[in-house]
Motif scaffolding. Sequence first.
Motif, PDB file in Angstrom:
ATOM      1  N   MET A 266       0.842  -1.174   0.000  1.00 22.63           N
ATOM      2  CA  MET A 266       0.000   0.000   0.000  1.00 22.63           C
ATOM      3  C   MET A 266       0.885   1.233   0.000  1.00 22.63           C
ATOM      4  N   THR A 267       0.559   2.201  -0.840  1.00 22.19           N
ATOM      5  CA  THR A 267       1.332   3.441  -0.876  1.00 22.19           C
ATOM      6  C   THR A 267       0.925   4.305   0.300  1.00 22.19           C
ATOM      7  N   GLY A 268       1.713   5.330   0.578  1.00 21.42           N
ATOM      8  CA  GLY A 268       1.469   6.197   1.721  1.00 21.42           C
ATOM      9  C   GLY A 268       0.106   6.834   1.700  1.00 21.42           C
ATOM     10  N   ARG A 269      -0.308   7.359   0.539  1.00 20.20           N
ATOM     11  CA  ARG A 269      -1.581   8.063   0.421  1.00 20.20           C
ATOM     12  C   ARG A 269      -2.750   7.090   0.537  1.00 20.20           C
ATOM     13  N   SER A 270      -2.679   5.961  -0.132  1.00 18.48           N
ATOM     14  CA  SER A 270      -3.778   4.991  -0.073  1.00 18.48           C
ATOM     15  C   SER A 270      -3.846   4.353   1.317  1.00 18.48           C
ATOM     16  N   HIS A 271      -2.701   4.246   1.959  1.00 21.16           N
ATOM     17  CA  HIS A 271      -2.643   3.710   3.320  1.00 21.16           C
ATOM     18  C   HIS A 271      -3.458   4.615   4.258  1.00 21.16           C
ATOM     19  N   TYR A 272      -3.212   5.913   4.215  1.00 25.86           N
ATOM     20  CA  TYR A 272      -3.942   6.845   5.085  1.00 25.86           C
ATOM     21  C   TYR A 272      -5.420   6.889   4.727  1.00 25.86           C
ATOM     22  N   ARG A 273      -5.732   6.752   3.473  1.00 24.31           N
ATOM     23  CA  ARG A 273      -7.135   6.728   3.036  1.00 24.31           C
ATOM     24  C   ARG A 273      -7.838   5.508   3.623  1.00 24.31           C
ATOM     25  N   TRP A 274      -7.165   4.367   3.606  1.00 23.88           N
ATOM     26  CA  TRP A 274      -7.721   3.140   4.166  1.00 23.88           C
ATOM     27  C   TRP A 274      -7.998   3.313   5.659  1.00 23.88           C
ATOM     28  N   VAL A 275      -7.066   3.904   6.411  1.00 21.88           N
ATOM     29  CA  VAL A 275      -7.234   4.140   7.843  1.00 21.88           C
ATOM     30  C   VAL A 275      -8.390   5.105   8.065  1.00 21.88           C
ATOM     31  N   GLU A 276      -8.479   6.128   7.216  1.00 16.71           N
ATOM     32  CA  GLU A 276      -9.544   7.125   7.344  1.00 16.71           C
ATOM     33  C   GLU A 276     -10.917   6.482   7.133  1.00 16.71           C
ATOM     34  N   VAL A 277     -11.055   5.643   6.142  1.00 15.00           N
ATOM     35  CA  VAL A 277     -12.325   4.961   5.881  1.00 15.00           C
ATOM     36  C   VAL A 277     -12.687   4.042   7.051  1.00 15.00           C
ATOM     37  N   LEU A 278     -11.726   3.257   7.503  1.00 11.38           N
ATOM     38  CA  LEU A 278     -11.966   2.354   8.622  1.00 11.38           C
ATOM     39  C   LEU A 278     -12.345   3.148   9.878  1.00 11.38           C
ATOM     40  N   PHE A 279     -11.636   4.200  10.126  1.00 14.54           N
ATOM     41  CA  PHE A 279     -11.869   5.007  11.318  1.00 14.54           C
ATOM     42  C   PHE A 279     -13.255   5.647  11.272  1.00 14.54           C
ATOM     43  N   SER A 280     -13.620   6.230  10.145  1.00 13.80           N
ATOM     44  CA  SER A 280     -14.928   6.906  10.046  1.00 13.80           C
ATOM     45  C   SER A 280     -16.078   5.898  10.124  1.00 13.80           C
ATOM     46  N   SER A 281     -15.887   4.694   9.642  1.00 11.45           N
ATOM     47  CA  SER A 281     -16.965   3.701   9.691  1.00 11.45           C
ATOM     48  C   SER A 281     -17.097   3.048  11.069  1.00 11.45           C
ATOM     49  N   THR A 282     -16.068   3.116  11.863  1.00 10.33           N
ATOM     50  CA  THR A 282     -16.056   2.406  13.139  1.00 10.33           C
ATOM     51  C   THR A 282     -16.103   3.326  14.358  1.00 10.33           C
ATOM     52  N   SER A 283     -15.721   4.563  14.204  1.00  9.12           N
ATOM     53  CA  SER A 283     -15.493   5.431  15.356  1.00  9.12           C
ATOM     54  C   SER A 283     -16.723   5.633  16.248  1.00  9.12           C
ATOM     55  N   GLN A 284     -17.919   5.812  15.676  1.00  5.73           N
ATOM     56  CA  GLN A 284     -19.109   6.042  16.515  1.00  5.73           C
ATOM     57  C   GLN A 284     -19.454   4.810  17.354  1.00  5.73           C
ATOM     58  N   LYS A 285     -19.383   3.626  16.755  1.00  6.03           N
ATOM     59  CA  LYS A 285     -19.646   2.393  17.517  1.00  6.03           C
ATOM     60  C   LYS A 285     -18.595   2.227  18.611  1.00  6.03           C
ATOM     61  N   LEU A 286     -17.366   2.532  18.272  1.00  6.24           N
ATOM     62  CA  LEU A 286     -16.277   2.390  19.228  1.00  6.24           C
ATOM     63  C   LEU A 286     -16.435   3.384  20.387  1.00  6.24           C
ATOM     64  N   LEU A 287     -16.858   4.597  20.078  1.00  2.00           N
ATOM     65  CA  LEU A 287     -17.108   5.593  21.134  1.00  2.00           C
ATOM     66  C   LEU A 287     -18.188   5.111  22.103  1.00  2.00           C
TER      67      LEU A 287
END
Length: 184
Positions: free
Chosen positions: A1-22
């Motif tokens: 994974m390249t640097g930019r796509s890597h951060y995009r992947w983390v961003e997608v995972l984080f935004s989809s999971t963060s409310q449930k995790l909170l």
Amino acid sequence: MTGRSHYRWVEVLFSSTSQKLLRHLRRMALTADEAEDVLQETCERLIKASGKGEIIYSEAFMYRTARNIALNQIRHKKIQIAAQPTIESHVAEQGDVMADQALEAKQDLKQVLDAINTLPPKCREVFYLRHVEQLSHKEIAERLGISTKTVEKHIANGIRLTHTYFKAVKEGLNLTVLMQETGS
């Protein structure tokens, strides 16, 4: 994974999971601010771990990491709460000791002043000039117009009489009678 796509992947995972995790973190008895802090630290750890290729199940990693961070915070909070009464009692004890020492020093000073006040007038004046103003025997003699030998006798007499006074106080003797007997 390249640097930019890597951060995009983390961003997608984080935004989809963060409310449930909170919500999950809030159920663990964390305040809203604490839960946000745990979520932020979880995201940081996710970025670091994913950059190293250590994550296989990313959502599970987020939950496990968040849970571990939250448990550490809860443990730390319990330790602080448990230590608080000990710290407060230690501070109170130190304050009591200092107050006791201040009271004792004040009482000692009063006793010294009382002892000096029992001295005969000329002896008291010489004693004061020597021990409070810290003048030399010669300076006291010049100031009072007496010989240095007389100054020495007054100082010796003052020391003897104050010593007798302190001994009497310690032993609970009648100070008036004692001081009359010693000639002051």
